[in-house]
Design a protein around this motif. Sequence first.
Motif, PDB file in Angstrom:
ATOM      1  N   PHE A 122      -1.023   3.123  11.417  1.00  0.00           N
ATOM      2  CA  PHE A 122       0.258   2.449  11.152  1.00  0.00           C
ATOM      3  C   PHE A 122       0.162   1.591   9.891  1.00  0.00           C
ATOM      4  O   PHE A 122       1.060   1.587   9.059  1.00  0.00           O
ATOM      5  N   LEU A 123      -0.965   0.878   9.758  1.00  0.00           N
ATOM      6  CA  LEU A 123      -1.117  -0.043   8.633  1.00  0.00           C
ATOM      7  C   LEU A 123      -1.309   0.690   7.304  1.00  0.00           C
ATOM      8  O   LEU A 123      -1.084   0.122   6.245  1.00  0.00           O
ATOM      9  N   THR A 124      -1.754   1.944   7.344  1.00  0.00           N
ATOM     10  CA  THR A 124      -2.009   2.668   6.101  1.00  0.00           C
ATOM     11  C   THR A 124      -0.913   3.691   5.811  1.00  0.00           C
ATOM     12  O   THR A 124      -1.075   4.563   4.968  1.00  0.00           O
ATOM     13  N   ALA A 125       0.223   3.581   6.527  1.00  0.00           N
ATOM     14  CA  ALA A 125       1.244   4.629   6.415  1.00  0.00           C
ATOM     15  C   ALA A 125       2.125   4.481   5.175  1.00  0.00           C
ATOM     16  O   ALA A 125       2.690   5.455   4.699  1.00  0.00           O
ATOM     17  N   GLU A 126       2.232   3.259   4.636  1.00  0.00           N
ATOM     18  CA  GLU A 126       3.281   3.024   3.647  1.00  0.00           C
ATOM     19  C   GLU A 126       2.856   3.236   2.198  1.00  0.00           C
ATOM     20  O   GLU A 126       3.684   3.187   1.305  1.00  0.00           O
ATOM     21  N   PHE A 161      10.622   7.927  -4.623  1.00  0.00           N
ATOM     22  CA  PHE A 161      10.802   6.860  -5.615  1.00  0.00           C
ATOM     23  C   PHE A 161      10.351   5.534  -5.007  1.00  0.00           C
ATOM     24  O   PHE A 161       9.653   4.743  -5.647  1.00  0.00           O
ATOM     25  N   GLN A 162      10.732   5.296  -3.746  1.00  0.00           N
ATOM     26  CA  GLN A 162      10.373   4.021  -3.118  1.00  0.00           C
ATOM     27  C   GLN A 162       8.854   3.888  -2.983  1.00  0.00           C
ATOM     28  O   GLN A 162       8.266   2.885  -3.395  1.00  0.00           O
ATOM     29  N   ARG A 163       8.225   4.901  -2.402  1.00  0.00           N
ATOM     30  CA  ARG A 163       6.768   4.861  -2.188  1.00  0.00           C
ATOM     31  C   ARG A 163       6.013   4.734  -3.500  1.00  0.00           C
ATOM     32  O   ARG A 163       5.139   3.903  -3.669  1.00  0.00           O
ATOM     33  N   ASN A 164       6.364   5.630  -4.444  1.00  0.00           N
ATOM     34  CA  ASN A 164       5.593   5.698  -5.684  1.00  0.00           C
ATOM     35  C   ASN A 164       5.816   4.468  -6.560  1.00  0.00           C
ATOM     36  O   ASN A 164       4.881   3.970  -7.180  1.00  0.00           O
ATOM     37  N   ASP A 188       3.743   1.697  -5.193  1.00  0.00           N
ATOM     38  CA  ASP A 188       2.318   1.854  -5.462  1.00  0.00           C
ATOM     39  C   ASP A 188       1.980   1.560  -6.920  1.00  0.00           C
ATOM     40  O   ASP A 188       0.902   1.063  -7.225  1.00  0.00           O
ATOM     41  N   VAL A 189       2.884   1.897  -7.836  1.00  0.00           N
ATOM     42  CA  VAL A 189       2.587   1.727  -9.263  1.00  0.00           C
ATOM     43  C   VAL A 189       3.001   0.332  -9.743  1.00  0.00           C
ATOM     44  O   VAL A 189       2.261  -0.323 -10.467  1.00  0.00           O
ATOM     45  N   LEU A 190       4.194  -0.121  -9.339  1.00  0.00           N
ATOM     46  CA  LEU A 190       4.767  -1.354  -9.891  1.00  0.00           C
ATOM     47  C   LEU A 190       4.769  -2.524  -8.910  1.00  0.00           C
ATOM     48  O   LEU A 190       5.152  -3.639  -9.276  1.00  0.00           O
ATOM     49  N   GLN A 191       4.393  -2.272  -7.659  1.00  0.00           N
ATOM     50  CA  GLN A 191       4.500  -3.294  -6.614  1.00  0.00           C
ATOM     51  C   GLN A 191       5.936  -3.800  -6.468  1.00  0.00           C
ATOM     52  O   GLN A 191       6.173  -4.943  -6.068  1.00  0.00           O
ATOM     53  N   ARG A 192       6.890  -2.948  -6.801  1.00  0.00           N
ATOM     54  CA  ARG A 192       8.297  -3.287  -6.566  1.00  0.00           C
ATOM     55  C   ARG A 192       9.093  -1.984  -6.611  1.00  0.00           C
ATOM     56  O   ARG A 192       8.556  -0.931  -6.974  1.00  0.00           O
ATOM     57  N   ALA A 193      10.383  -2.045  -6.242  1.00  0.00           N
ATOM     58  CA  ALA A 193      11.226  -0.855  -6.329  1.00  0.00           C
ATOM     59  C   ALA A 193      11.594  -0.608  -7.788  1.00  0.00           C
ATOM     60  O   ALA A 193      11.617  -1.536  -8.599  1.00  0.00           O
ATOM     61  N   CYS A 194      11.851   0.640  -8.151  1.00  0.00           N
ATOM     62  CA  CYS A 194      12.358   0.941  -9.488  1.00  0.00           C
ATOM     63  C   CYS A 194      13.854   0.646  -9.527  1.00  0.00           C
ATOM     64  O   CYS A 194      14.555   0.798  -8.523  1.00  0.00           O
TER      65      CYS A 194
END
Lengths: 230, 139
Positions: A27-31, B106-109, B112-118
């Motif tokens: 769960f903690l690594t899902a996002e 878009f949300q996930r990536n 992961d890249v910007l630590q925020r939404a695009c």
Amino acid sequence: MNDRILVWDLPLRIFHWVLAASFAGAFLTAESERQRDLHLLLGYTFAGAIAFRLLWGLVGTQHARFSSLRFGPAAIARYLRSLLAGRPERHVGHGPIAVLMIPLLLGLGLVVAGSGWATYAEFGGEWMEEVHEIAAVAMLVAVVAHVLGVIAVSLLQRENLVLPLLSGRKAGAPGSGIRTSRPLVALLLVAALAALWLPGLAARERRLAARGTTAAVAVEVGGERANHGD
Amino acid sequence: MRVAIPIAAALALGAITARAERPADFEARFAAEARTADPAFAGFSAERGRAFFTNAHGGDWSCASCHRNDPSVVGEHIVTGKRIEPLAPSANAARFTRPASVAKWFQRNCNDVLQRACTAQEKGDVLAWLMTLPAKETR
């Protein structure tokens, strides 16, 4: 009656905590894609734990067997009434509610693991991802209900039900316990876990080390591009 | 006969929720969002999109870490090593056709890249650039 007898064998105890830890970890690594490799390792661990439990329900020690779960609706109703009346019926192994909880948790777990694997293998596509997420949340709800139920029954029964899942021992009539905690099977289980995790974590370390260099290049390239944009 | 109506309804509902869109539909939606966010919105720029895509924004990853500097070719997941199909619509007809997938990734990536939404501006710039890329692969 107050003898400490052995009830839960060691493989069953290991299974329980491995399942709990792998579910929480997944769960903690899902996002984040940053933990995608850990999420996969945790998922394989979770699936392996469920597969082991299904097998152990057939060939494990007395209280681990599914055949110990012979409780009908009447037995469940009687047990619930005894809880509400504050005079809880005692069961050495699983109580009657386990007949609902175990299939629910293992069944949802199978759906979560199967749909997760299928998503990664790109079978099914978006609806498969949807199944994975919905089943995982449903399982989280079932886990919360399970934990609250254990706390409630522990209080009503004035007996800590969590401790025996570590020690294996409970108060009970001599003769109603099991004779061996099956240490050899436990050892095999730990060996299987090590065989999955040690190479998995080593591969992660190697990738993180390699990424150090690619990241530096990416930052350089990125910085250069950014200057062009100005 | 009695089952025909629910089935037709389910199909219609499925068609609405899973309606395939085209990249231009996404561009139009991003433009509308960008205009709401900033009334001075002056269109998307493929050049800005390319710079955004290949820039690490102060972190350790850029979009190119997985999709490569040229997203019209096959990419590789930087963590799992898994193959990622090209992102440019010319090289991969499935791209920018499924709203749920585009929104999710878009949300996930971006996180992961910007630590925020695009922002809509950033998404539109990237899409504008991706739409200019010619197909490299004949598949």
